[in-house]
Design an enzyme around this catalytic site. Structure first.
Site, PDB file in Angstrom:
ATOM      1  N   GLN A 176      27.583  53.680  35.672  1.00 59.06           N
ATOM      2  CA  GLN A 176      28.204  52.504  35.032  1.00 59.06           C
ATOM      3  C   GLN A 176      27.401  51.240  35.330  1.00 59.06           C
ATOM      4  O   GLN A 176      27.801  50.415  36.158  1.00 59.06           O
ATOM      5  CB  GLN A 176      29.638  52.316  35.545  1.00 59.06           C
ATOM      6  CG  GLN A 176      30.618  53.356  35.024  1.00 59.06           C
ATOM      7  CD  GLN A 176      31.924  53.343  35.789  1.00 59.06           C
ATOM      8  OE1 GLN A 176      31.939  53.330  37.016  1.00 59.06           O
ATOM      9  NE2 GLN A 176      33.037  53.348  35.078  1.00 59.06           N
ATOM     10  N   ASP A 208      39.122  44.284  32.871  1.00 62.48           N
ATOM     11  CA  ASP A 208      38.812  45.146  34.013  1.00 62.48           C
ATOM     12  C   ASP A 208      37.784  44.499  34.925  1.00 62.48           C
ATOM     13  O   ASP A 208      36.812  43.896  34.458  1.00 62.48           O
ATOM     14  CB  ASP A 208      38.251  46.473  33.449  1.00 62.48           C
ATOM     15  CG  ASP A 208      37.991  47.512  34.507  1.00 62.48           C
ATOM     16  OD1 ASP A 208      38.963  47.970  35.122  1.00 62.48           O
ATOM     17  OD2 ASP A 208      36.808  47.860  34.730  1.00 62.48           O
ATOM     18  N   GLU A 215      26.385  37.983  39.548  1.00 64.23           N
ATOM     19  CA  GLU A 215      25.863  38.223  40.887  1.00 64.23           C
ATOM     20  C   GLU A 215      24.968  37.060  41.300  1.00 64.23           C
ATOM     21  O   GLU A 215      24.248  36.499  40.473  1.00 64.23           O
ATOM     22  CB  GLU A 215      24.986  39.498  40.936  1.00 64.23           C
ATOM     23  CG  GLU A 215      25.634  40.756  40.434  1.00 64.23           C
ATOM     24  CD  GLU A 215      25.774  40.810  38.917  1.00 64.23           C
ATOM     25  OE1 GLU A 215      24.917  40.251  38.205  1.00 64.23           O
ATOM     26  OE2 GLU A 215      26.761  41.403  38.438  1.00 64.23           O
ATOM     27  N   GLU A 250      42.358  41.867  36.039  1.00 63.30           N
ATOM     28  CA  GLU A 250      42.346  42.843  37.121  1.00 63.30           C
ATOM     29  C   GLU A 250      41.408  42.317  38.191  1.00 63.30           C
ATOM     30  O   GLU A 250      40.205  42.539  38.149  1.00 63.30           O
ATOM     31  CB  GLU A 250      41.876  44.223  36.641  1.00 63.30           C
ATOM     32  CG  GLU A 250      42.186  45.298  37.667  1.00 63.30           C
ATOM     33  CD  GLU A 250      41.027  46.213  38.037  1.00 63.30           C
ATOM     34  OE1 GLU A 250      41.236  47.102  38.877  1.00 63.30           O
ATOM     35  OE2 GLU A 250      39.908  46.047  37.515  1.00 63.30           O
ATOM     36  N   HIS A 315      47.228  53.976  37.491  1.00 63.13           N
ATOM     37  CA  HIS A 315      46.376  55.160  37.292  1.00 63.13           C
ATOM     38  C   HIS A 315      45.335  55.324  38.394  1.00 63.13           C
ATOM     39  O   HIS A 315      44.627  56.323  38.424  1.00 63.13           O
ATOM     40  CB  HIS A 315      45.674  55.031  35.944  1.00 63.13           C
ATOM     41  CG  HIS A 315      44.748  53.843  35.893  1.00 63.13           C
ATOM     42  ND1 HIS A 315      45.228  52.542  35.851  1.00 63.13           N
ATOM     43  CD2 HIS A 315      43.397  53.744  35.928  1.00 63.13           C
ATOM     44  CE1 HIS A 315      44.200  51.709  35.840  1.00 63.13           C
ATOM     45  NE2 HIS A 315      43.078  52.415  35.886  1.00 63.13           N
TER      46      HIS A 315
HETATM   47  C1  NOJ Z   1      39.337  49.514  37.557  1.00 57.46           C
HETATM   48  C2  NOJ Z   1      40.029  50.646  36.878  1.00 57.46           C
HETATM   49  O1  NOJ Z   1      41.415  50.517  37.063  1.00 57.46           O
HETATM   50  C3  NOJ Z   1      39.496  51.930  37.463  1.00 57.46           C
HETATM   51  O2  NOJ Z   1      40.204  53.047  36.984  1.00 57.46           O
HETATM   52  C4  NOJ Z   1      38.027  52.041  37.147  1.00 57.46           C
HETATM   53  O3  NOJ Z   1      37.492  53.185  37.771  1.00 57.46           O
HETATM   54  C5  NOJ Z   1      37.266  50.799  37.618  1.00 57.46           C
HETATM   55  N1  NOJ Z   1      37.917  49.581  37.262  1.00 57.46           N
HETATM   56  C6  NOJ Z   1      35.877  50.753  37.037  1.00 57.46           C
HETATM   57  O4  NOJ Z   1      35.947  50.450  35.665  1.00 57.46           O
END
Ligand code: NOJ
Length: 567
Positions: A176, A208, A215, A250, A315
């Protein structure tokens, strides 16, 4: 002209009840073992009946699914396993027809390494626009202060790429790569993807991993001013063209570091309250309200148009990043006896198994979720007390198929059981023959009915989503008592007293309610009048793990009620 949304109130998210689900896990219409949009559409009646008002969909975009879809390979399409764009639109319209809002994921800190941008970047010459979509370095000694998040899988935030002959930066899995927000083209692409979904009518975006967008060397690369500038730009673009939309942050950070994500009401409308969640579990196990009152005391006030997002489970693992070392040791000991229950810095279990399937504890935690200041977020399956499967890898144990009935595959799919994306839970306690929607719908005293009633009750009182909070401090610390109050704007108030017994034994409590002398409390579930409040301490006795919601009516000789009793 701004593009209208499905909700007419710009602050709709303050009164929302959010339900988090994965399309893959909900219902499979074509029997290929994977949930899909037509399946989800067929379950909208169930969700409407439950009373939730906003559906949060986990990532459903084209993806190699190495991080359950948080590794996106195309921002503007639907993963073919879940259906088509047309199916998504049909779902969106069907949800809106039921007055439900829809929140989707905007995962822009990183892409999948299978995204065409990354495939092009690793072949493009250094310094070229294609290469600069991501963050590259000749050495892995840069940004060394940044912590590793997936501690069980990753050893470094840099990975060497043979094709590019350089290291690329990633805060999560090495597949990623992080996008480079210093490149204006990245922001343009993000805005384009965002508009794609907002134009279609999507109401809300969960952003997210936003603390990590930018950075800078010599910092921990989290919460930087440059990151906030990016978020402000995204928000301004939304406000310019769209009405009544929502961004949910988040940001798994301490309250003081989350606060800036609200800006002056010009960054995110909502942010998850990550530090509160583990402290609710801690308070329960310690039978002491202190962890909760302490973190709330550290929680700064937020702008009027902003709101906290509250949750018990989601989740991911129950994250223990926002607790002290001692608190983390305690939580591991108390809630994850088997090491298999742990992953990264957290515990990968569902709500019911976390509290040993104790119905009173489940209800108590939900009563806090539904009465604390903020918008509650329920995780699919927790309304029926679904269990988990700690033998599945990563966080997949809490992502198993929804349990609809006791038929094959829990009624989730008619496929060969071996074909399911994950096996259904089958153990004797949480297995689908014991725990499923159909059985609980026909049982008036089921957890599902209880949850539905509580949601309906909460929706009658705006004070829960919009009111102030004041803790009382009775001598008995096993009791958590707080007042929620909403100034209706016409001189009258909606006031609710919440009292919760965190102990496994009955507890007495004497509350100083002298400010409300003369008021009459009315128990809200049964609409039962309680003795009038006087200047002397108000004495209550609460059974183990029980809670009371009491609406306080001013003493005008008549007992007026703002909602009908339920349950
Ligand atoms: C937060 C998400 O909730 C999680 O499931 C994911 O693995 C990470 N961000 C990376 O995108």
């Amino acid at each position: 002209m701004k593009k209208p949304a499905s909700a007419s109130d710009p602050l709709w998210y303050k009164d929302a009840i959010i339900y988090e689900l994965h399309v893959r896990a909900f219902a499979d219409s074509n029997n290929d073992g994977i949930g899909d949009f037509p399946g989800l559409i067929s379950k909208l009646d169930y969700l409407q009946d439950l009373g939730v008002t906003c559906l949060w969909l986990l990532p459903f975009f084209p993806s190699p699914l190495r991080d359950d879809g948080y590794d996106i390979a195309n921002y503007e399409d639907v993963n073919s396993s879940y259906g088509t764009l047309k199916d998504f639109k049909t779902f969106l319209d069907a949800a809106h027809q039921r007055n439900m809002q829809v929140m989707i994921e905007l995962v822009v800190n990183h892409t999948s390494d299978q995204h065409p941008w990354f495939k092009a970047a690793r072949l493009a010459p250094p310094g070229s626009p294609e290469r600069e979509m991501y963050v590259w370095s000749e050495t892995d000694q840069v940004f060394k202060e940044a912590r590793i998040i997936f501690t069980d899988t990753e050893k470094s935030n840099w990975t060497w790429d043979e094709k590019a002959k350089a290291y690329y930066w990633h805060r999560f899995f090495s597949h990623q790569p992080d996008l480079n927000f210093d490149n204006p083209r990245v922001i343009q692409e993000v805005l384009k993807a965002m508009r794609f979904w907002l134009d279609m009518g999507v109401d809300a975006l969960r952003m997210d991993a936003i603390p990590y967008l930018v950075e800078r060397d010599g910092t921990n690369c989290e919460n930087l001013a440059e990151t906030h500038a990016v978020i402000k730009e995204i928000r301004a673009a939304i406000d310019e063209d769209y009405a009544n939309r929502l961004i949910l942050a988040e940001a798994n950070q301490w309250p003081a570091d989350v606060r800036p994500y609200f800006g002056d009401g010009d960054e995110c409308h909502m942010a998850f309250h990550f530090p509160l969640m583990p402290r609710i579990y801690m308070a329960l196990r310690q039978e002491d309200r202190l962890p909760i009152t302490d973190i709330m005391a550290q929680t700064p006030s937020i702008p009027n148009n902003c709101q906290w997002g509250l949750f018990l489970r989601n989740h991911d693992e129950l994250t223990l990043e926002m607790v002290t070392d001692d608190e983390r040791d305690y939580m591991y000991l108390a809630y994850s006896a088997d090491p298999r229950m742990r992953i990264n810095v957290g515990i990968r279990r569902r709500l019911a198994p976390l509290v040993d399937n104790n119905r009173r504890r489940i209800e108590l935690l939900n009563s806090l979720l539904l009465s604390f200041p903020g918008t509650p977020i329920l995780y699919y399956g927790d309304e029926i007390g679904m269990g988990d499967n700690i033998y599945l890898g990563d966080r997949n144990g809490v992502r198993t198929p929804m349990q609809w009935n006791s038929d094959r595959n829990a009624g989730f799919s008619r496929c060969d059981p071996a074909r399911l994306y994950f096996p259904v839970v089958m153990d004797p306690i949480y297995g689908y023959t014991a725990i499923n929607v159909e059985a609980q719908l026909s049982d008036q005293s089921s957890l599902l009915h209880w949850t539905r009633n509580m949601i309906a009750l909460r929706k009658l009182f705006q004070v829960f989503g919009r009111g102030t909070l004041r803790f009382l401090s009775p001598a008995n610390r096993k009791i958590l008592a707080y007042l929620r109050d909403l100034d209706r704007g016409d001189g009258s108030h909606e006031t609710v007293l919440c009292v919760a017994n965190l102990s496994r034994f009955a507890q007495p409590v004497a509350l100083d309610l002298s400010d409300y002398a003369g008021y009459e409390p009315v128990e809200m579930l049964g609409y039962v009048p309680f003795p009038k409040i006087t200047k002397t301490p108000y004495v209550l006795t609460l059974a183990q793990y029980s809670f009371l919601w009491l609406e306080l009516h001013p003493n005008d000789g008549v007992t007026e009620v703002s909602g009908e009793g339920l349950a």
